[in-house]
Design a protein around this motif. Structure first.
Motif, PDB file in Angstrom:
ATOM      1  N   LEU A 238       0.817  -1.222   0.000  1.00  0.00           N
ATOM      2  CA  LEU A 238       0.000   0.000   0.000  1.00  0.00           C
ATOM      3  C   LEU A 238       0.846   1.267   0.000  1.00  0.00           C
ATOM      4  O   LEU A 238       0.288   2.367  -0.030  1.00  0.00           O
ATOM      5  CB  LEU A 238      -0.933   0.006   1.214  1.00  0.00           C
ATOM      6  N   PHE A 239       2.165   1.124   0.009  1.00  0.00           N
ATOM      7  CA  PHE A 239       3.013   2.322   0.011  1.00  0.00           C
ATOM      8  C   PHE A 239       2.758   3.174  -1.229  1.00  0.00           C
ATOM      9  O   PHE A 239       2.524   4.384  -1.139  1.00  0.00           O
ATOM     10  CB  PHE A 239       4.495   1.939   0.077  1.00  0.00           C
ATOM     11  N   THR A 240       2.807   2.535  -2.389  1.00  0.00           N
ATOM     12  CA  THR A 240       2.626   3.275  -3.645  1.00  0.00           C
ATOM     13  C   THR A 240       1.228   3.865  -3.766  1.00  0.00           C
ATOM     14  O   THR A 240       1.085   5.053  -4.108  1.00  0.00           O
ATOM     15  CB  THR A 240       2.952   2.380  -4.852  1.00  0.00           C
ATOM     16  N   PRO A 241       0.145   3.104  -3.499  1.00  0.00           N
ATOM     17  CA  PRO A 241      -1.192   3.697  -3.558  1.00  0.00           C
ATOM     18  C   PRO A 241      -1.390   4.847  -2.576  1.00  0.00           C
ATOM     19  O   PRO A 241      -2.054   5.838  -2.900  1.00  0.00           O
ATOM     20  CB  PRO A 241      -2.119   2.523  -3.224  1.00  0.00           C
ATOM     21  N   LEU A 242      -0.823   4.742  -1.371  1.00  0.00           N
ATOM     22  CA  LEU A 242      -0.969   5.818  -0.397  1.00  0.00           C
ATOM     23  C   LEU A 242      -0.294   7.092  -0.892  1.00  0.00           C
ATOM     24  O   LEU A 242      -0.875   8.186  -0.825  1.00  0.00           O
ATOM     25  CB  LEU A 242      -0.379   5.403   0.948  1.00  0.00           C
ATOM     26  N   ILE A 243       0.919   6.971  -1.415  1.00  0.00           N
ATOM     27  CA  ILE A 243       1.630   8.147  -1.908  1.00  0.00           C
ATOM     28  C   ILE A 243       0.914   8.728  -3.127  1.00  0.00           C
ATOM     29  O   ILE A 243       0.814   9.957  -3.289  1.00  0.00           O
ATOM     30  CB  ILE A 243       3.088   7.780  -2.230  1.00  0.00           C
ATOM     31  N   ALA A 244       0.376   7.863  -3.985  1.00  0.00           N
ATOM     32  CA  ALA A 244      -0.373   8.341  -5.145  1.00  0.00           C
ATOM     33  C   ALA A 244      -1.621   9.100  -4.710  1.00  0.00           C
ATOM     34  O   ALA A 244      -1.998  10.113  -5.324  1.00  0.00           O
ATOM     35  CB  ALA A 244      -0.755   7.166  -6.042  1.00  0.00           C
ATOM     36  N   THR A 245      -2.270   8.629  -3.643  1.00  0.00           N
ATOM     37  CA  THR A 245      -3.444   9.317  -3.115  1.00  0.00           C
ATOM     38  C   THR A 245      -3.066  10.684  -2.571  1.00  0.00           C
ATOM     39  O   THR A 245      -3.755  11.684  -2.824  1.00  0.00           O
ATOM     40  CB  THR A 245      -4.107   8.468  -2.019  1.00  0.00           C
ATOM     41  N   LEU A 246      -1.980  10.750  -1.827  1.00  0.00           N
ATOM     42  CA  LEU A 246      -1.520  12.034  -1.303  1.00  0.00           C
ATOM     43  C   LEU A 246      -1.208  13.007  -2.433  1.00  0.00           C
ATOM     44  O   LEU A 246      -1.530  14.196  -2.362  1.00  0.00           O
ATOM     45  CB  LEU A 246      -0.276  11.829  -0.432  1.00  0.00           C
ATOM     46  N   GLU A 247      -0.594  12.486  -3.479  1.00  0.00           N
ATOM     47  CA  GLU A 247      -0.254  13.328  -4.625  1.00  0.00           C
ATOM     48  C   GLU A 247      -1.520  13.823  -5.309  1.00  0.00           C
ATOM     49  O   GLU A 247      -1.587  14.975  -5.768  1.00  0.00           O
ATOM     50  CB  GLU A 247       0.619  12.549  -5.597  1.00  0.00           C
ATOM     51  N   ALA A 248      -2.548  12.976  -5.370  1.00  0.00           N
ATOM     52  CA  ALA A 248      -3.766  13.319  -6.089  1.00  0.00           C
ATOM     53  C   ALA A 248      -4.602  14.370  -5.365  1.00  0.00           C
ATOM     54  O   ALA A 248      -5.258  15.198  -6.008  1.00  0.00           O
ATOM     55  CB  ALA A 248      -4.610  12.065  -6.321  1.00  0.00           C
ATOM     56  N   ILE A 249      -4.598  14.349  -4.044  1.00  0.00           N
ATOM     57  CA  ILE A 249      -5.495  15.243  -3.301  1.00  0.00           C
ATOM     58  C   ILE A 249      -4.809  16.516  -2.812  1.00  0.00           C
ATOM     59  O   ILE A 249      -5.475  17.407  -2.270  1.00  0.00           O
ATOM     60  CB  ILE A 249      -6.130  14.523  -2.095  1.00  0.00           C
ATOM     61  N   SER A 250      -3.494  16.630  -3.003  1.00  0.00           N
ATOM     62  CA  SER A 250      -2.778  17.782  -2.456  1.00  0.00           C
ATOM     63  C   SER A 250      -2.245  18.678  -3.561  1.00  0.00           C
ATOM     64  O   SER A 250      -2.062  18.258  -4.707  1.00  0.00           O
ATOM     65  CB  SER A 250      -1.628  17.315  -1.564  1.00  0.00           C
ATOM     66  N   SER A 251      -2.005  19.920  -3.192  1.00  0.00           N
ATOM     67  CA  SER A 251      -1.347  20.875  -4.078  1.00  0.00           C
ATOM     68  C   SER A 251      -0.008  21.254  -3.449  1.00  0.00           C
ATOM     69  O   SER A 251       0.359  20.744  -2.390  1.00  0.00           O
ATOM     70  CB  SER A 251      -2.217  22.123  -4.256  1.00  0.00           C
ATOM     71  N   HIS A 252       0.695  22.176  -4.077  1.00  0.00           N
ATOM     72  CA  HIS A 252       1.974  22.610  -3.526  1.00  0.00           C
ATOM     73  C   HIS A 252       1.793  23.420  -2.243  1.00  0.00           C
ATOM     74  O   HIS A 252       2.734  23.579  -1.464  1.00  0.00           O
ATOM     75  CB  HIS A 252       2.746  23.439  -4.564  1.00  0.00           C
ATOM     76  N   GLU A 253       0.571  23.918  -2.020  1.00  0.00           N
ATOM     77  CA  GLU A 253       0.302  24.689  -0.807  1.00  0.00           C
ATOM     78  C   GLU A 253      -0.183  23.803   0.344  1.00  0.00           C
ATOM     79  O   GLU A 253      -0.287  24.264   1.488  1.00  0.00           O
ATOM     80  CB  GLU A 253      -0.771  25.759  -1.081  1.00  0.00           C
ATOM     81  N   THR A 254      -0.492  22.547   0.068  1.00  0.00           N
ATOM     82  CA  THR A 254      -1.033  21.658   1.096  1.00  0.00           C
ATOM     83  C   THR A 254       0.061  21.210   2.059  1.00  0.00           C
ATOM     84  O   THR A 254       1.130  20.762   1.629  1.00  0.00           O
ATOM     85  CB  THR A 254      -1.666  20.405   0.449  1.00  0.00           C
ATOM     86  N   LEU A 255      -0.216  21.322   3.350  1.00  0.00           N
ATOM     87  CA  LEU A 255       0.677  20.782   4.362  1.00  0.00           C
ATOM     88  C   LEU A 255       0.169  19.407   4.782  1.00  0.00           C
ATOM     89  O   LEU A 255      -1.016  19.238   5.085  1.00  0.00           O
ATOM     90  CB  LEU A 255       0.733  21.697   5.589  1.00  0.00           C
ATOM     91  N   ILE A 256       1.048  18.426   4.772  1.00  0.00           N
ATOM     92  CA  ILE A 256       0.711  17.077   5.222  1.00  0.00           C
ATOM     93  C   ILE A 256       1.454  16.818   6.523  1.00  0.00           C
ATOM     94  O   ILE A 256       2.672  17.013   6.600  1.00  0.00           O
ATOM     95  CB  ILE A 256       1.112  16.025   4.174  1.00  0.00           C
ATOM     96  N   VAL A 257       0.728  16.424   7.545  1.00  0.00           N
ATOM     97  CA  VAL A 257       1.342  16.044   8.822  1.00  0.00           C
ATOM     98  C   VAL A 257       1.166  14.543   8.988  1.00  0.00           C
ATOM     99  O   VAL A 257       0.037  14.039   9.035  1.00  0.00           O
ATOM    100  CB  VAL A 257       0.725  16.803  10.003  1.00  0.00           C
ATOM    101  N   LEU A 258       2.285  13.850   9.036  1.00  0.00           N
ATOM    102  CA  LEU A 258       2.295  12.390   9.074  1.00  0.00           C
ATOM    103  C   LEU A 258       2.872  11.917  10.405  1.00  0.00           C
ATOM    104  O   LEU A 258       3.988  12.294  10.768  1.00  0.00           O
ATOM    105  CB  LEU A 258       3.115  11.850   7.906  1.00  0.00           C
ATOM    106  N   ALA A 259       2.096  11.120  11.130  1.00  0.00           N
ATOM    107  CA  ALA A 259       2.568  10.507  12.374  1.00  0.00           C
ATOM    108  C   ALA A 259       2.827   9.030  12.092  1.00  0.00           C
ATOM    109  O   ALA A 259       1.957   8.326  11.561  1.00  0.00           O
ATOM    110  CB  ALA A 259       1.528  10.662  13.483  1.00  0.00           C
ATOM    111  N   TYR A 260       4.002   8.582  12.454  1.00  0.00           N
ATOM    112  CA  TYR A 260       4.453   7.243  12.049  1.00  0.00           C
ATOM    113  C   TYR A 260       5.102   6.542  13.232  1.00  0.00           C
ATOM    114  O   TYR A 260       5.977   7.099  13.902  1.00  0.00           O
ATOM    115  CB  TYR A 260       5.436   7.380  10.886  1.00  0.00           C
ATOM    116  N   GLU A 261       4.645   5.318  13.510  1.00  0.00           N
ATOM    117  CA  GLU A 261       5.271   4.498  14.547  1.00  0.00           C
ATOM    118  C   GLU A 261       6.176   3.463  13.897  1.00  0.00           C
ATOM    119  O   GLU A 261       5.729   2.663  13.068  1.00  0.00           O
ATOM    120  CB  GLU A 261       4.227   3.791  15.419  1.00  0.00           C
ATOM    121  N   ARG A 262       7.432   3.484  14.269  1.00  0.00           N
ATOM    122  CA  ARG A 262       8.411   2.565  13.688  1.00  0.00           C
ATOM    123  C   ARG A 262       8.194   1.165  14.260  1.00  0.00           C
ATOM    124  O   ARG A 262       8.200   0.947  15.459  1.00  0.00           O
ATOM    125  CB  ARG A 262       9.829   3.037  14.017  1.00  0.00           C
TER     126      ARG A 262
END
Length: 307
Positions: A238-262
């Motif tokens: 799902l890495f590629t689909p998730l990144i593609a989704t982020l790319e599709a819904i965001s613009s250059h002005e969009t801020l994405i805040v990602l919380a990630y547990e290793r």
């Protein structure tokens, strides 16, 4: 991996990495010696019982997990904000919402980060917010609650009806199977806190990351200025689909805040390698995160689409 020591922890043993900060947030460390204590007293930084969040601060008797349901009560650092209550279903017996039906620790870290930004007057633009893989909806609803109770928020009353309908919108997205739980928690939040409906228009939306029509869908048309993601970096497929989704819904002005547990960084590093091709991203240092919820295994990143 250590097991969480909390008997009410809904996480399966395989997910209990260290102490569960849902029930054991990072607490002030008391001074080890009388000399240390004297030094801290002189600077006014001696931890007291009022500095520590206990289980009583976070849960009430009717919020403790039963066989088929778990209600989680998030207590905000600002006591004037009413606590946010969401239901979980980690066993899948009621909502069948899958792994998303749990409040994961990374969401708590992200919420607490936004609480700190709000208290310091440093919130980013938050007029059109989208949460990806929202699960219980805690992160998005909590941020909306913080904003709704901020003095700077403009209620959507008669004097502001002339503003575009996109002002102060929150869209909680996930797979179709999770939407009933999201709708339930949204209804519960609106019933418990009248300020939310005055400031935000909140809705839920099915968003399948593998759906090629995402770029033409309602979430992309919203043109969000803030996208939230908590604990969605699990499965390599799902890495590629998730990144593609982020790319599709965001613009250059969009801020994405990602919380990630290793959990398995040897695998998860591929997500960040792919993400870096489309987005620039920066780590939020631990000392810049929230005051109450932090973990050495949980990371916050801010991301923007590359120009």
């Amino acid at each position: 991996m250590r097991r969480c020591c909390c008997e009410f922890c809904p996480l399966p043993p395989s997910r209990q990495s260290g102490a569960c900060i849902q029930h054991h947030p990072r607490l002030p460390t008391p001074p080890k010696t009388s000399q240390d204590q004297a030094q801290l007293m002189a600077t006014g930084h001696v931890p007291s019982s009022s500095d520590i969040r206990t289980d009583d601060d976070i849960r009430t008797n009717d919020d403790i997990r039963t066989d088929d349901d778990t209600a989680y009560l998030y207590a905000f650092a600002d006591d004037s904000i009413p606590p946010l209550k969401v239901h979980q279903d980690p066993s899948g017996s009621k909502w069948s919402a899958g792994i998303g039906a749990t409040v994961w620790d990374s969401a708590l870290v992200a919420v607490n980060y936004f609480e700190r930004l709000a208290s310091e007057g440093r919130l980013p633009p938050c007029h059109r917010i989208v949460e990806i893989g929202a699960g219980t909806g805690l992160l998005g609803l909590a941020l909306a609650t913080v904003i709704a109770h901020s003095p700077a928020s403009a209620p959507l009353d008669d004097s502001t009806r002339s503003h575009p309908p996109s002002q102060r919108q929150l869209v909680l997205t996930d797979k179709a199977g999770t939407i009933p739980l999201l709708n339930h928690n949204l209804t519960l939040a609106l019933a418990r806190d009248s300020a939310l409906a005055k400031v935000f228009r909140i809705s839920t939306e099915v968003l399948e990351w593998s759906d090629p029509s995402v770029s033409d869908g309602p979430v992309a048309r919203l043109a969000p200025d803030l996208v939230l993601i908590a604990d969605c970096v699990h499965w390599p497929e799902l890495f590629t689909p998730l990144i593609a989704t982020l790319e599709a819904i965001s613009s250059h002005e969009t801020l994405i805040v990602l919380a990630y547990e290793r959990r398995n960084f040897d695998v998860e590093v591929e997500f960040f390698a792919q993400l870096g091709k489309k987005f620039s991203f920066a780590h939020v240092p631990e000392d810049s995160q929230g005051y109450d919820y932090r973990s050495e295994d949980i990371y916050l990143f801010t991301c923007r689409k590359r120009i």
